[in-house]
Scaffold this motif. Structure first.
Motif, PDB file in Angstrom:
ATOM      1  N   GLY A   1       7.193  16.888  -1.351  1.00  0.00           N
ATOM      2  CA  GLY A   1       6.602  15.572  -0.435  1.00  0.00           C
ATOM      3  C   GLY A   1       5.091  15.618  -0.689  1.00  0.00           C
ATOM      4  N   MET A   2       4.335  16.745  -0.888  1.00  0.00           N
ATOM      5  CA  MET A   2       2.859  16.759  -1.043  1.00  0.00           C
ATOM      6  C   MET A   2       2.699  15.764  -2.619  1.00  0.00           C
ATOM      7  SD  MET A   2       0.818  18.243  -3.492  1.00  0.00           S
ATOM      8  CE  MET A   2       1.780  19.656  -4.158  1.00  0.00           C
ATOM      9  N   ALA A   3       3.720  16.274  -3.270  1.00  0.00           N
ATOM     10  CA  ALA A   3       3.352  15.525  -4.725  1.00  0.00           C
ATOM     11  C   ALA A   3       3.747  14.054  -4.712  1.00  0.00           C
ATOM     12  CB  ALA A   3       4.206  16.185  -5.589  1.00  0.00           C
ATOM     13  N   LEU A   4       4.642  13.545  -3.951  1.00  0.00           N
ATOM     14  CA  LEU A   4       4.899  12.129  -3.867  1.00  0.00           C
ATOM     15  C   LEU A   4       3.699  11.591  -2.783  1.00  0.00           C
ATOM     16  CD1 LEU A   4       8.664  12.363  -3.293  1.00  0.00           C
ATOM     17  CD2 LEU A   4       7.485  11.296  -5.193  1.00  0.00           C
ATOM     18  N   GLY A   5       3.132  12.269  -2.148  1.00  0.00           N
ATOM     19  CA  GLY A   5       2.371  11.979  -1.303  1.00  0.00           C
ATOM     20  C   GLY A   5       1.032  11.499  -2.161  1.00  0.00           C
ATOM     21  N   VAL A   6       0.770  12.580  -2.725  1.00  0.00           N
ATOM     22  CA  VAL A   6      -0.616  11.987  -3.713  1.00  0.00           C
ATOM     23  C   VAL A   6      -0.254  10.887  -4.548  1.00  0.00           C
ATOM     24  CG1 VAL A   6      -1.937  12.875  -5.761  1.00  0.00           C
ATOM     25  CG2 VAL A   6      -1.219  14.337  -3.834  1.00  0.00           C
ATOM     26  N   ASN A   7       0.962  10.714  -4.985  1.00  0.00           N
ATOM     27  CA  ASN A   7       1.252   9.422  -5.892  1.00  0.00           C
ATOM     28  C   ASN A   7       1.278   8.309  -5.126  1.00  0.00           C
ATOM     29  OD1 ASN A   7       3.596   7.927  -7.325  1.00  0.00           O
ATOM     30  ND2 ASN A   7       2.380   8.891  -8.800  1.00  0.00           N
ATOM     31  N   MET A   8       1.635   8.285  -3.986  1.00  0.00           N
ATOM     32  CA  MET A   8       1.758   7.202  -3.081  1.00  0.00           C
ATOM     33  C   MET A   8       0.681   6.793  -2.467  1.00  0.00           C
ATOM     34  SD  MET A   8       4.889   5.794  -3.305  1.00  0.00           S
ATOM     35  CE  MET A   8       4.555   4.600  -2.093  1.00  0.00           C
ATOM     36  N   VAL A   9      -0.087   7.730  -2.147  1.00  0.00           N
ATOM     37  CA  VAL A   9      -1.630   7.499  -1.730  1.00  0.00           C
ATOM     38  C   VAL A   9      -2.396   6.681  -2.836  1.00  0.00           C
ATOM     39  CG1 VAL A   9      -3.849   8.334  -1.291  1.00  0.00           C
ATOM     40  CG2 VAL A   9      -1.695   9.128   0.168  1.00  0.00           C
ATOM     41  N   ALA A  10      -2.216   7.140  -4.108  1.00  0.00           N
ATOM     42  CA  ALA A  10      -2.834   6.445  -5.222  1.00  0.00           C
ATOM     43  C   ALA A  10      -2.469   5.097  -5.247  1.00  0.00           C
ATOM     44  CB  ALA A  10      -2.462   7.183  -6.627  1.00  0.00           C
ATOM     45  N   ALA A  11      -1.035   5.044  -5.343  1.00  0.00           N
ATOM     46  CA  ALA A  11      -0.536   3.634  -5.496  1.00  0.00           C
ATOM     47  C   ALA A  11      -0.755   2.640  -4.444  1.00  0.00           C
ATOM     48  CB  ALA A  11       1.162   3.876  -5.259  1.00  0.00           C
ATOM     49  N   ILE A  12      -0.847   2.818  -3.178  1.00  0.00           N
ATOM     50  CA  ILE A  12      -1.071   1.860  -2.115  1.00  0.00           C
ATOM     51  C   ILE A  12      -2.744   1.848  -1.853  1.00  0.00           C
ATOM     52  CG2 ILE A  12      -0.753   1.462   0.505  1.00  0.00           C
ATOM     53  CD1 ILE A  12       1.831   2.807   0.365  1.00  0.00           C
ATOM     54  N   ALA A  13      -3.474   2.913  -2.221  1.00  0.00           N
ATOM     55  CA  ALA A  13      -4.862   2.882  -1.893  1.00  0.00           C
ATOM     56  C   ALA A  13      -5.425   2.285  -3.121  1.00  0.00           C
ATOM     57  CB  ALA A  13      -5.426   4.309  -1.797  1.00  0.00           C
ATOM     58  N   GLY A  14      -4.565   2.218  -4.280  1.00  0.00           N
ATOM     59  CA  GLY A  14      -5.119   1.207  -5.239  1.00  0.00           C
ATOM     60  C   GLY A  14      -5.178  -0.079  -5.067  1.00  0.00           C
ATOM     61  N   SER A  15      -4.364  -0.632  -4.124  1.00  0.00           N
ATOM     62  CA  SER A  15      -4.472  -2.049  -3.740  1.00  0.00           C
ATOM     63  C   SER A  15      -5.492  -2.229  -2.983  1.00  0.00           C
ATOM     64  CB  SER A  15      -3.243  -2.617  -2.963  1.00  0.00           C
ATOM     65  OG  SER A  15      -2.923  -1.755  -1.856  1.00  0.00           O
ATOM     66  N   PHE A  16      -6.070  -1.424  -2.165  1.00  0.00           N
ATOM     67  CA  PHE A  16      -7.339  -1.538  -1.340  1.00  0.00           C
ATOM     68  C   PHE A  16      -8.616  -1.289  -2.209  1.00  0.00           C
ATOM     69  CE2 PHE A  16      -4.373   0.098   2.107  1.00  0.00           C
ATOM     70  CZ  PHE A  16      -4.221  -1.114   2.562  1.00  0.00           C
ATOM     71  N   VAL A  17      -8.536  -0.069  -3.211  1.00  0.00           N
ATOM     72  CA  VAL A  17      -9.478  -0.078  -4.111  1.00  0.00           C
ATOM     73  C   VAL A  17      -9.855  -1.139  -4.975  1.00  0.00           C
ATOM     74  CG1 VAL A  17     -10.088   1.458  -6.067  1.00  0.00           C
ATOM     75  CG2 VAL A  17      -9.237   2.435  -4.163  1.00  0.00           C
ATOM     76  N   GLY A  18      -8.834  -1.723  -5.040  1.00  0.00           N
ATOM     77  CA  GLY A  18      -9.048  -3.081  -6.162  1.00  0.00           C
ATOM     78  C   GLY A  18      -9.642  -4.286  -5.635  1.00  0.00           C
ATOM     79  N   LEU A  19      -9.844  -4.119  -4.036  1.00  0.00           N
ATOM     80  CA  LEU A  19     -10.456  -5.084  -3.165  1.00  0.00           C
ATOM     81  C   LEU A  19     -12.004  -5.147  -3.560  1.00  0.00           C
ATOM     82  CD1 LEU A  19      -8.660  -5.473   0.025  1.00  0.00           C
ATOM     83  CD2 LEU A  19      -8.296  -7.049  -2.062  1.00  0.00           C
ATOM     84  N   VAL A  20     -12.499  -3.809  -3.477  1.00  0.00           N
ATOM     85  CA  VAL A  20     -13.675  -3.268  -3.674  1.00  0.00           C
ATOM     86  C   VAL A  20     -14.299  -3.400  -5.053  1.00  0.00           C
ATOM     87  CG1 VAL A  20     -15.707  -1.366  -3.374  1.00  0.00           C
ATOM     88  CG2 VAL A  20     -13.562  -1.623  -1.923  1.00  0.00           C
ATOM     89  N   LEU A  21     -13.318  -2.919  -5.843  1.00  0.00           N
ATOM     90  CA  LEU A  21     -13.711  -3.187  -7.304  1.00  0.00           C
ATOM     91  C   LEU A  21     -13.735  -4.550  -7.982  1.00  0.00           C
ATOM     92  CD1 LEU A  21     -14.093  -0.847  -9.739  1.00  0.00           C
ATOM     93  CD2 LEU A  21     -11.828  -1.063 -10.145  1.00  0.00           C
ATOM     94  N   GLY A  22     -12.926  -5.115  -7.565  1.00  0.00           N
ATOM     95  CA  GLY A  22     -12.861  -6.697  -8.003  1.00  0.00           C
ATOM     96  C   GLY A  22     -14.221  -7.516  -7.419  1.00  0.00           C
ATOM     97  N   GLY A  23     -14.492  -7.160  -6.168  1.00  0.00           N
ATOM     98  CA  GLY A  23     -15.758  -7.756  -5.582  1.00  0.00           C
ATOM     99  C   GLY A  23     -17.129  -7.342  -6.304  1.00  0.00           C
ATOM    100  N   VAL A  24     -16.974  -6.114  -6.763  1.00  0.00           N
ATOM    101  CA  VAL A  24     -18.170  -5.490  -7.442  1.00  0.00           C
ATOM    102  C   VAL A  24     -18.300  -6.198  -8.853  1.00  0.00           C
ATOM    103  CG1 VAL A  24     -19.560  -3.545  -8.523  1.00  0.00           C
ATOM    104  CG2 VAL A  24     -18.470  -3.371  -6.033  1.00  0.00           C
ATOM    105  N   LEU A  25     -17.227  -6.105  -9.743  1.00  0.00           N
ATOM    106  CA  LEU A  25     -17.216  -6.484 -10.849  1.00  0.00           C
ATOM    107  C   LEU A  25     -17.162  -8.029 -11.107  1.00  0.00           C
ATOM    108  CD1 LEU A  25     -14.278  -4.265 -12.341  1.00  0.00           C
ATOM    109  CD2 LEU A  25     -16.847  -3.952 -12.844  1.00  0.00           C
ATOM    110  N   ALA A  26     -16.914  -8.689 -10.023  1.00  0.00           N
ATOM    111  CA  ALA A  26     -16.833 -10.119 -10.314  1.00  0.00           C
ATOM    112  C   ALA A  26     -18.571 -10.916 -10.258  1.00  0.00           C
ATOM    113  CB  ALA A  26     -16.125 -10.756  -9.014  1.00  0.00           C
ATOM    114  N   GLN A  27     -19.255  -9.752  -9.508  1.00  0.00           N
ATOM    115  CA  GLN A  27     -20.613 -10.338  -9.388  1.00  0.00           C
ATOM    116  C   GLN A  27     -21.221 -10.249 -10.754  1.00  0.00           C
ATOM    117  OE1 GLN A  27     -22.367 -10.983  -6.399  1.00  0.00           O
ATOM    118  NE2 GLN A  27     -20.376 -11.361  -5.879  1.00  0.00           N
ATOM    119  N   TRP A  28     -20.677  -9.231 -11.805  1.00  0.00           N
ATOM    120  CA  TRP A  28     -21.083  -9.176 -13.097  1.00  0.00           C
ATOM    121  C   TRP A  28     -20.804 -10.046 -14.175  1.00  0.00           C
ATOM    122  CZ3 TRP A  28     -19.187  -5.201 -16.894  1.00  0.00           C
ATOM    123  CH2 TRP A  28     -19.837  -5.145 -17.901  1.00  0.00           C
ATOM    124  N   ASP A  29     -19.354 -10.116 -14.358  1.00  0.00           N
ATOM    125  CA  ASP A  29     -18.753 -11.132 -15.241  1.00  0.00           C
ATOM    126  C   ASP A  29     -17.224 -11.014 -14.869  1.00  0.00           C
ATOM    127  OD1 ASP A  29     -17.200 -11.860 -17.602  1.00  0.00           O
ATOM    128  OD2 ASP A  29     -18.968 -11.748 -18.434  1.00  0.00           O
TER     129      ASP A  29
END
Length: 590
Positions: free
Chosen positions: A164-192
């Protein structure tokens, strides 16, 4: 039964090029870290484009608000998610037959190569858009290989007491990745705009080399045949159904949406019919790609049902918050439209923080106290956050908004890992690849469904109140009544997409000739930062009420589904004490 043998870097076997043996006590952490990186990069890629669309369309010189270009916008949004939803089950089943690590490693390689190709888009206009859409479809094949097999690789590598702990780390990465992408996309889109694809390349290269050098086939592989008819009926049926939902958002024949379009109806009815045929096929073939017998276990069925409903609710929230911030709140608070993608990502950081705070802890605690209560509690916390957002005014106080989205992320983090643990523990070891793919299918299909469901509800809400608000607002600024009425009668989907992309569409709606006839002060008001957000805030809130009530209902029903108990392979077992290695493995050379 052959394994990699020693703990040394060579391992002393035919897998000697590997860095660490499968029997080494640290191997499970190698498997967890690499699969977590794979899931993170795959899911970041699904949302990084979401918030970068204005920069992408400007970069390829394409106006996304032109009626003929709406399809490009929709497929840029949904193509990646649709393909992953269709393919993860088949690729999970192939992992059971050919080796989960083999399929996973190939996915990392495909994902990395297509990231390079996407960043080199040589075309402009519609051609440039088709280049990006086509190669993102190919990239989605690689992403689906990663998603389909990561949970199965972890389940093979970890003992039950730590799973459960291992799947928890993996699943947090999976779903948090969709939120991290929002921040990362906003920052990178300002550059190129190309940088949103470049960023995948170094991560992909490291992950690919690391995966090929470090991961081993430790699970049970069951040779078998590919279920071609099952794959065809499922792939075509689900694609037709989700594509029908996608095009149902677009206007047709004078209607604000396209649900009466014969092609949309054909996709919906034909897709549903093919999925019925698929179920008949799967019950008759000896080796189905989608083992429907697994759904006889209530824990497996309830866990997947909860994953689907939770994904729809979470996806709807993501889209609504982007529209709310980029189209209304940020412009009203003095932010230029060109900067709204960056700041929308920053202001949504509490959502990611909530996920990161709760996910690993929930996985760790669920190993000791049981997964069901954590999964159900997480969904109820999400429902409470939707209720809070429901009563929040459109021009809200940010600290309260931040608390509510943090609460939503916290609930999602509490739910993700325990629910995955419930699903994976309820199936026999030889079906883990298929089960992992089935879970990912429900999750990814939920994201695609959320666009169709919530955009349709929002458009329906806007259709009732936006025309009158838009007409009166334009006439108050000197626009002739006939012209104002004609503009107000246009389908509201264009206005919704403008808000989603952080555009002010008033200049385009009026046109240079009509706008030039108005006094300079009125022109400045109409095309300024505040007129459009103030105009749509009331109608938008009307639609938001419907959206969030549905999200609350989905979260509550999903909480009930996650409490179901089954008689599967591991669903009813009490937590097991940690042990050094799984007791049954098939070696890398088997």
């Amino acid at each position: 039964m052959a394994t990699s043998g020693t703990a040394g870097p060579a391992g002393g076997t035919e897998r000697g090029r590997r860095w660490i043996g499968a029997d080494h006590p640290h191997y499970k952490w190698v498997a967890l870290s690499n699969t977590t990186l794979g899931m993170l990069v795959a899911t970041i890629n699904s949302s990084i484009v979401l918030i970068s669309l204005p920069a992408i369309f400007n970069g390829i010189h394409l106006d996304p608000l032109q009626p003929g270009n709406v399809s490009y916008l929709l497929w840029m949004l949904m193509g990646y998610m649709l393909v992953t939803a269709v393919l993860v089950v088949a690729l999970g089943r192939l992992g059971d037959i050919w080796g989960r690590v083999r399929i996973y490693n190939a996915g990392f390689l495909i994902f990395t190569l297509t990231s390079v190709i996407l960043s080199l888009d040589p075309l402009d206009g519609g051609g440039g858009a088709l280049w990006l859409i086509g190669w993102r479809v190919v990239q989605a094949v690689g992403g689906a290989m990663l998603m389909a097999n990561s949970a199965a690789i972890i389940t093979d590598a970890f003992p039950a007491g730590q799973r459960g702990m291992a799947l928890g780390v993996n699943m947090v990465a999976a779903i948090a990745g969709s939120f991290v992408g929002l921040v990362l996309g906003g920052v990178l889109a300002q550059w190129d705009w190309r940088s949103i694809f470049w960023v995948n390349v170094p991560i992909g290269l490291v992950g690919t080399v690391w995966a090929y050098r470090s991961l081993h086939e430790t699970g049970i592989r069951r040779p078998g045949r590919i279920d071609w008819w099952g794959n065809i009926t499922f792939g075509v049926g689900l694609t037709a159904l989700l594509a029908g939902i996608t095009y149902g958002i677009q206007p047709y024949g004078g209607h604000s949406m396209g649900w009466t379009d014969p092609w949309v109806l054909a996709g919906l009815i034909g897709g549903a019919a093919l999925l019925v045929v698929f179920c008949v096929v799967e019950n008759r073939v000896a080796e189905p790609m989608f083992p429907l017998r697994l759904f006889r276990d209530l824990a497996f069925a309830g866990g997947n049902g909860a994953a689907l409903l939770g994904s729809v609710a979470r996806g709807g929230l993501q889209f609504m918050l982007i529209i709310w911030l980029q189209g209304i709140w940020l412009p009203l608070h003095g932010y230029d439209y060109a900067d709204t993608p960056l700041w929308a990502g920053i202001y949504l950081l509490p959502l990611t923080v909530g996920f990161l705070a709760a996910g690993p802890v929930a996985g760790y605690l669920s190993d000791r106290f049981g997964a069901r209560l954590f999964a159900a509690a997480g969904l109820l916390v999400m429902a409470a956050s939707f209720a809070g957002l429901l009563v929040l005014p459109t021009d809200f106080s940010y600290p309260l908004f931040a608390f509510l989205v943090f609460l939503n992320g916290l609930g999602g983090g509490l739910f993700a890992a325990p629910n995955t643990s419930i699903i994976m523990a309820s199936v026999p070891a030889e079906s883990r690849g298929a089960a992992s793919g089935m879970r990912a299918t429900f999750q990814n299909a939920g994201m695609v469904l959320s666009i169709g469901v919530f955009f349709s509800l929002m458009v329906a809400g806007l259709a009732g109140s936006l025309p009158g608000t838009l007409s009166s607002g334009l006439t108050a600024q000197g626009v002739p009544a006939a012209d104002a009425h004609a503009i107000a009668a246009l389908p509201p989907v264009g206005t919704l997409f403008a808000a989603f992309l952080g555009y002010n569409p008033i200049r385009q709606l009026l046109g240079p000739q009509l706008l030039g006839q108005l006094p300079a002060a009125n022109q400045q008001t109409l095309t300024g930062r505040e007129f459009f957000p103030q105009l749509i805030s009331g109608p938008f809130h009307d639609g938001l009420v419907v959206v969030f009530w549905l999200a609350i209902a989905m979260s509550v029903v999903a909480a009930g589904a996650s409490l179901l108990r089954g008689r599967g392979a591991g669903a009813e077992r009490p937590p097991q004490p940690p042990r050094s290695a799984p007791s049954a493995r098939v070696g890398a050379g088997s």
